[in-house]
Design a protein around this motif. Sequence first.
Motif, PDB file in Angstrom:
ATOM      1  N   MET A  34       0.859  -1.193   0.000  1.00 20.77           N
ATOM      2  CA  MET A  34       0.000   0.000   0.000  1.00 20.77           C
ATOM      3  C   MET A  34       0.895   1.244   0.000  1.00 20.77           C
ATOM      4  O   MET A  34       1.115   1.877   1.028  1.00 20.77           O
ATOM      5  N   GLN A  35       1.384   1.606  -1.173  1.00 20.52           N
ATOM      6  CA  GLN A  35       2.390   2.652  -1.285  1.00 20.52           C
ATOM      7  C   GLN A  35       1.827   4.060  -1.174  1.00 20.52           C
ATOM      8  O   GLN A  35       2.589   5.031  -1.082  1.00 20.52           O
ATOM      9  N   SER A  36       0.506   4.180  -1.172  1.00 25.83           N
ATOM     10  CA  SER A  36      -0.115   5.506  -1.090  1.00 25.83           C
ATOM     11  C   SER A  36      -0.880   5.686   0.214  1.00 25.83           C
ATOM     12  O   SER A  36      -1.845   6.459   0.280  1.00 25.83           O
ATOM     13  N   SER A  37      -0.463   4.981   1.249  1.00 26.28           N
ATOM     14  CA  SER A  37      -1.115   5.061   2.556  1.00 26.28           C
ATOM     15  C   SER A  37      -0.106   5.504   3.601  1.00 26.28           C
ATOM     16  O   SER A  37       1.030   5.028   3.618  1.00 26.28           O
ATOM     17  N   LEU A  91      -7.311   1.052  -0.144  1.00 20.18           N
ATOM     18  CA  LEU A  91      -8.356   0.515   0.734  1.00 20.18           C
ATOM     19  C   LEU A  91      -8.898  -0.797   0.188  1.00 20.18           C
ATOM     20  O   LEU A  91      -9.162  -1.741   0.940  1.00 20.18           O
ATOM     21  N   ASN A  92      -9.055  -0.877  -1.112  1.00 18.30           N
ATOM     22  CA  ASN A  92      -9.503  -2.124  -1.738  1.00 18.30           C
ATOM     23  C   ASN A  92      -8.482  -3.237  -1.519  1.00 18.30           C
ATOM     24  O   ASN A  92      -8.838  -4.382  -1.215  1.00 18.30           O
ATOM     25  N   GLY A 125      -8.197   7.773  13.947  1.00 22.38           N
ATOM     26  CA  GLY A 125      -8.578   8.439  12.712  1.00 22.38           C
ATOM     27  C   GLY A 125      -7.507   9.190  11.971  1.00 22.38           C
ATOM     28  O   GLY A 125      -7.811  10.074  11.179  1.00 22.38           O
ATOM     29  N   ALA A 126      -6.218   8.867  12.160  1.00 30.74           N
ATOM     30  CA  ALA A 126      -5.146   9.697  11.603  1.00 30.74           C
ATOM     31  C   ALA A 126      -4.550   9.192  10.293  1.00 30.74           C
ATOM     32  O   ALA A 126      -3.612   9.795   9.781  1.00 30.74           O
ATOM     33  N   LEU A 127      -5.083   8.126   9.716  1.00 32.14           N
ATOM     34  CA  LEU A 127      -4.464   7.571   8.511  1.00 32.14           C
ATOM     35  C   LEU A 127      -4.967   8.253   7.237  1.00 32.14           C
ATOM     36  O   LEU A 127      -6.058   8.831   7.200  1.00 32.14           O
TER      37      LEU A 127
END
Length: 452
Positions: free
Chosen positions: A209-212, A258-259, A249-251
């Motif tokens: 998950m490189q965009s998280s 998410l998928n 709630g900080a992510l």
Amino acid sequence: MKGLLLSALLISSTLNLAFAQSPDQSESKYTKVLVEHIQPSDPGVAVIVSKNGNVLYKGAQGKANLEHNIPLTSDSIFRIGSLTKQFTAAAIMILQEQKKLSVTDDIHNYVPNFPTEGSIVTIENLLTHTSGIANYTDDEEIMTKEVQVPTTLDEMLVRFAKHPMNFKPGEHMAYSNTGYIILGKIIEVASGQNYPEFIDQHIFKKLGMQSSFYGSPNIIVNRANGYDSSESGIVNAMYIDMMWPHAAGALLSTVSDLNTFYSALHNGQLVSDKSYQKMVAPFKLNDGTLSPYGYGLSNLSFSKYHAIGHSGGIPGFQTFAFYIPSEDLYVAALSNLSDRDASYIAKLMAAKALDLKMPNFTRVAVDEKTIKSFEGSYKENEHTIRKLTISDGKVIYQRNEGPKYELVPFAENSFYFENNLTYLVIEKDKSGQQVMNFYHDLAEVPKQATKL
């Protein structure tokens, strides 16, 4: 979770509704939802629809940044608010599988000084919002002043300790962001890593998950700006220090990430099936009744389907994602406008994917005398009274003593909630009594209440 849930239509001989048939299975029907509900010049929404492991649609509409006129894309990165909780819950299950903790542990094993007024609160109580620990976001002083001030996790726990318990553990389910902040501390104590490091190593990097990310002042390419609505129009979202939402709630993430996460979660690639089933199972309260909330995920109904999902809200953003196990269907919607209901967009997308028939929610003129005949209280059961009143020519709905909502007529005896898939129909039952059929999130069978 916010808002009203949608219901599917049960046609009766006295129900006069216009229907819009879903078009064929193509990307255009999903794009049409975004185009119809979001102005391209406004903050917008990114969505994903995935079925049987295949992405049916991924798209976006609106602006990522109004001041620089930058459009959103399906790869835009949003603050996801309380969708963070399912990551926190997964982290707890990972640590349990590593035998570094157990969900049955007393939280005082990890936060010995946090007051619970003589009660034993377990990690599971925190996960399921059944701890009785107060919700810090209900404290106006914190939310209007303190959330903008830099802090530390330990300083926050000292601040939250000033709130008295609301009830004994296991007696009720009451949403508590404080409980999830404490879970963040427990993750740090049990793992020896800080929360952002643990989530990054054991979830983000593991699943690619490189965009998280965990929220921070760092420069993040493709990050969407967050916006609020005000009396003067759309404004930049209020600032909060991202330590305050922490594990509650900080992510930040994208619809694709998410998928990826939820696919790995329910397919056993992140935690065992046993752990996943605990996460999505309703929780049994002390009196034997079931709360729909599991570990960071809640059980929902959509049309005739059982679903698992969560919503999120944080200054500048609204989010919603849900999964329908029987259809292997996952839908996520992320908005960078805090008062746009992302769940409405997500459910419209799901309705398209499932080829559901929907009422044609278009306002029609109805004779005032006819509407007046619908006014009154309708009893569903000992705990639920649904009321209709007429005020300044508007039809107002209220459940028990809850908030009031304006209804919009779309047939002579039928009313819907604007920007929502819930509606109701007033008709006569077989005995001639006037009843309200309440269709909640396109439910096939309505909840029926009889006029008093």
